[in-house]
Motif scaffolding. Structure first.
Motif, PDB file in Angstrom:
ATOM      1  N   GLY A  70      -0.141   1.524 -14.998  1.00 27.79           N
ATOM      2  CA  GLY A  70      -0.159   0.267 -14.254  1.00 27.79           C
ATOM      3  C   GLY A  70       1.161  -0.006 -13.566  1.00 27.79           C
ATOM      4  O   GLY A  70       1.196  -0.483 -12.423  1.00 27.79           O
ATOM      5  N   ILE A  71       2.244   0.292 -14.242  1.00 33.84           N
ATOM      6  CA  ILE A  71       3.574   0.092 -13.645  1.00 33.84           C
ATOM      7  C   ILE A  71       3.762   1.014 -12.453  1.00 33.84           C
ATOM      8  O   ILE A  71       4.266   0.601 -11.400  1.00 33.84           O
ATOM      9  CB  ILE A  71       4.672   0.297 -14.703  1.00 33.84           C
ATOM     10  CG1 ILE A  71       4.629  -0.824 -15.733  1.00 33.84           C
ATOM     11  CG2 ILE A  71       6.045   0.389 -14.044  1.00 33.84           C
ATOM     12  CD1 ILE A  71       5.525  -0.603 -16.936  1.00 33.84           C
ATOM     13  N   VAL A  72       3.331   2.260 -12.579  1.00 30.90           N
ATOM     14  CA  VAL A  72       3.454   3.229 -11.480  1.00 30.90           C
ATOM     15  C   VAL A  72       2.608   2.778 -10.296  1.00 30.90           C
ATOM     16  O   VAL A  72       3.074   2.794  -9.136  1.00 30.90           O
ATOM     17  CB  VAL A  72       3.069   4.651 -11.944  1.00 30.90           C
ATOM     18  CG1 VAL A  72       2.932   5.596 -10.768  1.00 30.90           C
ATOM     19  CG2 VAL A  72       4.080   5.172 -12.945  1.00 30.90           C
ATOM     20  N   VAL A  73       1.373   2.369 -10.533  1.00 27.99           N
ATOM     21  CA  VAL A  73       0.502   1.914  -9.453  1.00 27.99           C
ATOM     22  C   VAL A  73       1.107   0.691  -8.777  1.00 27.99           C
ATOM     23  O   VAL A  73       1.125   0.589  -7.528  1.00 27.99           O
ATOM     24  CB  VAL A  73      -0.923   1.623  -9.985  1.00 27.99           C
ATOM     25  CG1 VAL A  73      -1.753   0.868  -8.965  1.00 27.99           C
ATOM     26  CG2 VAL A  73      -1.611   2.916 -10.409  1.00 27.99           C
ATOM     27  N   ALA A  74       1.594  -0.272  -9.538  1.00 28.06           N
ATOM     28  CA  ALA A  74       2.201  -1.474  -8.963  1.00 28.06           C
ATOM     29  C   ALA A  74       3.433  -1.107  -8.133  1.00 28.06           C
ATOM     30  O   ALA A  74       3.633  -1.668  -7.049  1.00 28.06           O
ATOM     31  CB  ALA A  74       2.573  -2.455 -10.065  1.00 28.06           C
ATOM     32  N   ALA A  75       4.228  -0.174  -8.612  1.00 28.28           N
ATOM     33  CA  ALA A  75       5.419   0.222  -7.865  1.00 28.28           C
ATOM     34  C   ALA A  75       5.041   0.923  -6.562  1.00 28.28           C
ATOM     35  O   ALA A  75       5.669   0.714  -5.520  1.00 28.28           O
ATOM     36  CB  ALA A  75       6.280   1.142  -8.730  1.00 28.28           C
ATOM     37  N   LEU A  76       3.983   1.728  -6.593  1.00 25.65           N
ATOM     38  CA  LEU A  76       3.563   2.422  -5.385  1.00 25.65           C
ATOM     39  C   LEU A  76       2.955   1.462  -4.371  1.00 25.65           C
ATOM     40  O   LEU A  76       3.109   1.645  -3.154  1.00 25.65           O
ATOM     41  CB  LEU A  76       2.565   3.526  -5.740  1.00 25.65           C
ATOM     42  CG  LEU A  76       3.159   4.737  -6.474  1.00 25.65           C
ATOM     43  CD1 LEU A  76       2.055   5.728  -6.866  1.00 25.65           C
ATOM     44  CD2 LEU A  76       4.222   5.435  -5.647  1.00 25.65           C
ATOM     45  N   ARG A  77       2.260   0.449  -4.832  1.00 28.24           N
ATOM     46  CA  ARG A  77       1.660  -0.545  -3.920  1.00 28.24           C
ATOM     47  C   ARG A  77       2.712  -1.410  -3.250  1.00 28.24           C
ATOM     48  O   ARG A  77       2.491  -1.907  -2.139  1.00 28.24           O
ATOM     49  CB  ARG A  77       0.688  -1.441  -4.683  1.00 28.24           C
ATOM     50  CG  ARG A  77      -0.610  -0.746  -4.996  1.00 28.24           C
ATOM     51  CD  ARG A  77      -1.591  -1.716  -5.573  1.00 28.24           C
ATOM     52  NE  ARG A  77      -2.842  -1.027  -5.875  1.00 28.24           N
ATOM     53  CZ  ARG A  77      -3.860  -1.587  -6.477  1.00 28.24           C
ATOM     54  NH1 ARG A  77      -3.790  -2.860  -6.844  1.00 28.24           N
ATOM     55  NH2 ARG A  77      -4.944  -0.911  -6.701  1.00 28.24           N
ATOM     56  N   ARG A  78       3.845  -1.602  -3.894  1.00 28.49           N
ATOM     57  CA  ARG A  78       4.919  -2.425  -3.302  1.00 28.49           C
ATOM     58  C   ARG A  78       5.572  -1.727  -2.133  1.00 28.49           C
ATOM     59  O   ARG A  78       6.153  -2.381  -1.283  1.00 28.49           O
ATOM     60  CB  ARG A  78       5.976  -2.751  -4.351  1.00 28.49           C
ATOM     61  CG  ARG A  78       5.498  -3.780  -5.349  1.00 28.49           C
ATOM     62  CD  ARG A  78       6.627  -4.138  -6.250  1.00 28.49           C
ATOM     63  NE  ARG A  78       6.874  -5.565  -6.031  1.00 28.49           N
ATOM     64  CZ  ARG A  78       7.858  -6.233  -6.558  1.00 28.49           C
ATOM     65  NH1 ARG A  78       8.739  -5.618  -7.310  1.00 28.49           N
ATOM     66  NH2 ARG A  78       7.993  -7.515  -6.352  1.00 28.49           N
ATOM     67  N   ARG A  79       5.509  -0.424  -2.095  1.00 26.25           N
ATOM     68  CA  ARG A  79       6.180   0.327  -1.026  1.00 26.25           C
ATOM     69  C   ARG A  79       5.455   0.188   0.225  1.00 26.25           C
ATOM     70  O   ARG A  79       4.759   0.171   0.917  1.00 26.25           O
ATOM     71  CB  ARG A  79       6.299   1.798  -1.401  1.00 26.25           C
ATOM     72  CG  ARG A  79       7.358   1.978  -2.445  1.00 26.25           C
ATOM     73  CD  ARG A  79       7.510   3.428  -2.749  1.00 26.25           C
ATOM     74  NE  ARG A  79       8.678   3.587  -3.591  1.00 26.25           N
ATOM     75  CZ  ARG A  79       9.366   4.675  -3.642  1.00 26.25           C
ATOM     76  NH1 ARG A  79       9.041   5.716  -2.956  1.00 26.25           N
ATOM     77  NH2 ARG A  79      10.412   4.752  -4.428  1.00 26.25           N
TER      78      ARG A  79
END
Length: 79
Positions: A70-79
């Motif tokens: 979830g943290i990885v997905v959230a970080a990728l969506r912020r980019r």
């Protein structure tokens, strides 16, 4: 009247018992503060627990993977 030899023997016995108790206490403190030893004990407890009942450990592992994912997905969506 008390015999001085008996008093001396009693005091020596009490001192020896106190000294032994002190050594036991110091050994217990050393064991508790020995981080590598405590990590080894904890690892063996976890391994024994996994061998006996792996379900809670697998559930914890799955939850950890979900959180990291979830943290990885959230970080990728912020980019």
């Amino acid at each position: 009247m008390t015999d001085p030899k008996d008093e001396h023997g009693d005091i020596a016995d009490r001192v020896a018992a106190t000294r032994a108790q002190l050594f036991d206490t110091l050994d217990a403190i050393e064991d508790k503060l020995n981080v590598p030893k405590q990590l080894g004990i904890a690892a063996s407890k976890v391994k024994r627990g996994v061998d006996e009942n792996p379900v809670p450990y697998l559930a914890g592992l799955a939850a950890g993977v979900a959180v990291v994912g979830g943290i990885v997905v959230a970080a990728l969506r912020r980019r």
